[in-house]
Design a protein around this motif. Structure first.
Motif, mmCIF file in Angstrom:
data_model
loop_
_atom_site.group_PDB
_atom_site.id
_atom_site.type_symbol
_atom_site.label_atom_id
_atom_site.label_comp_id
_atom_site.label_asym_id
_atom_site.label_seq_id
_atom_site.Cartn_x
_atom_site.Cartn_y
_atom_site.Cartn_z
ATOM 1 N N GLU A 208 -5.436 -6.217 10.079
ATOM 2 C CA GLU A 208 -5.684 -6.750 8.744
ATOM 3 C C GLU A 208 -4.623 -6.350 7.716
ATOM 4 N N LYS A 209 -3.967 -5.216 7.902
ATOM 5 C CA LYS A 209 -2.995 -4.752 6.919
ATOM 6 C C LYS A 209 -1.601 -5.349 7.136
ATOM 7 N N LEU A 210 -1.425 -6.086 8.223
ATOM 8 C CA LEU A 210 -0.107 -6.654 8.534
ATOM 9 C C LEU A 210 -0.160 -8.167 8.352
ATOM 10 N N ILE A 211 -0.016 -8.600 7.101
ATOM 11 C CA ILE A 211 -0.107 -10.012 6.733
ATOM 12 C C ILE A 211 1.069 -10.353 5.825
ATOM 13 N N TYR A 212 1.641 -11.534 6.037
ATOM 14 C CA TYR A 212 2.913 -11.873 5.408
ATOM 15 C C TYR A 212 2.857 -13.178 4.616
ATOM 16 N N ALA A 213 3.953 -13.414 3.900
ATOM 17 C CA ALA A 213 4.196 -14.678 3.176
ATOM 18 C C ALA A 213 3.096 -14.989 2.173
ATOM 19 N N GLY A 214 2.549 -13.944 1.552
ATOM 20 C CA GLY A 214 1.556 -14.156 0.513
ATOM 21 C C GLY A 214 0.180 -14.521 1.008
ATOM 22 N N ASN A 215 -0.028 -14.515 2.313
ATOM 23 C CA ASN A 215 -1.356 -14.793 2.853
ATOM 24 C C ASN A 215 -2.272 -13.595 2.628
ATOM 25 N N GLU A 216 -3.558 -13.806 2.779
ATOM 26 C CA GLU A 216 -4.511 -12.720 2.582
ATOM 27 C C GLU A 216 -5.496 -12.648 3.744
#
Length: 399
Positions: A208-216
């Motif tokens: 959950e803590k590894l999310i990119y490009a402004g995604n949530e």
């Protein structure tokens, strides 16, 4: 006296990811220049503050047994984390700490499933889901997803797969091995499906803590009271705080499930390692700045190496939105280099290109390989060059 082994172990497939990582390490030990892109763990050391907290706990004599389901203080730290990050409220009786998220999930299946109970799993999937379900005498029901759908399951597919024996479905977001993320809208539809058929939802949120490009990240348990009641969240500190070897994970969910899980753990592990629990308390209660620093670094690596990997002849990769993996469709590359099996193609990359990757067969996908970018960028780029060179050298245009 019969000396045969149990039938359940005869059906078990060993972890491909661990096996290939071990082989790559053995080759390195022999002096062979192998680049490993197989391991599913951050290449950072555990943050110093966490290490020091563990050290202090040992100096203070906190080295004895703990409650089977985890220290009360750690449960409180997990409860605070879930409130902080997902706006979810749990009590201690709704938290069970396991010896890593894998053990927590294993214990969950042992408690949840009876012989023949079905669990729906979207593919590609993490390697241990199917094996753990089979060990609990359940039946994995695999749904193949597509690159066009970003490897996410649709409600239409779920409706086709559900039967009267279906007991649960697994959602892994962000996903290992695809790196894809379910949107809130997609999760709402899945939660409504689970409600219609009265199913448990197992939500694997370890990345959950590894999310990119402004995604949530959205936990499906956040969406409604009903979704929360039927969702069992799997998470831990392994990926978020670079603590894979400490082996601390947890399940959050209905107390009617958590209680029996804790009872089972009392007869299998006694308790998670005491020192590791104090380290996890420090991880969740301390500054989260290092978590964000690691996330930013992984995103930078992704943006740098993704175009290079996707440019390998015959490779097609949907850019991931989370985790630290590239799932490459290599069907075209296999065809033009003379391979019909992704396992043989991966073996050739290891033996000849000296790059260790994980064949998609481990994830229920017969045309893909997984490359981890959880290592230094220079090594990843060199691995990509080696793979590209191997493919070009063996490419047969006439095929």
């Amino acid at each position: 006296m019969s000396r045969t082994l149990s039938k359940r172990i005869e059906t078990l497939s060993p972890s491909t990811t661990l096996a290939i990582t071990a082989k790559a390490k053995a080759m390195k030990a022999e002096g062979i220049d192998v680049i490993g892109l197989g391991a599913g763990e951050p290449d950072y050391n555990t943050p110093e503050a966490i290490i020091q907290a563990a050290y202090r706990s040992m100096q203070e004599g906190k080295t004895k047994y703990t409650p089977a389901g985890g220290l009360p203080e750690l449960k409180d730290a997990i409860i605070a984390k879930l409130k902080r990050d997902q706006k979810l409220t749990y009590t201690r009786s709704e938290i069970m700490v396991g010896v890593g998220a894998k053990h927590a999930l294993y214990t969950l299946f042992q408690v949840l499933l009876n012989e023949g109970d079905e669990v729906i799993i979207p593919a590609p999937f993490w390697v241990s889901y199917t094996e753990q379900i089979k060990l609990a005498e359940g039946t994995p029901v695999i749904i193949q997803t597509t690159a066009d759908a970003e490897f996410k399951v649709t409600v239409e597919q779920l409706e086709e797969a559900v039967t009267e024996r279906t007991k649960a479905l697994i959602i892994n977001s962000p996903s290992n091995p695809t790196g894809m993320i379910y949107s809130k809208e997609e999760l709402v539809e899945i939660a409504e499906f689970a409600k219609r058929h009265d199913l448990w939802i197992i939500s694997d949120e370890i990345y959950e803590k590894l999310i990119y490009a402004g995604n949530e990240h959205v936990s499906i348990a956040e969406l409604s009271d009903d979704a929360k009641e039927r969702t069992l969240i799997i998470n831990g500190v392994s990926k978020s705080h670079s603590m894979t070897g400490w082996r601390i994970g947890f399940v959050a969910g209905d107390a009617s499930v958590i209680g029996p899980m804790t009872d089972l753990a009392s007869h299998s592990t006694s308790n998670p390692t005491t020192t590791s629990q104090y380290a996890a308390i420090a991880a969740y209660n301390g500054s989260q700045d290092i978590v964000e620093e690691m996330r930013q670094d992984f995103e930078s690596r992704l943006n740098r190496v993704y175009p290079q990997a996707n440019a390998i002849r015959g490779f097609h990769i949907v850019k991931p939105k989370g985790a630290f993996y590239l799932l490459a469709d290599v069907s075209e590359a296999m065809k033009h280099t003379g391979f019909t099996s992704v396992d043989h193609f991966s073996a050739a990359l290891l033996e000849e290109a000296k790059v260790a990757v994980i064949p998609g067969s481990a994830f229920g996908s017969t045309t893909t390989i997984r490359l981890s970018y959880a290592t230094n960028v220079e090594a990843i780029e060199e691995a990509i060059r080696r793979i590209s060179h191997y493919v070009e050298q063996n490419w047969n245009e006439a095929v």
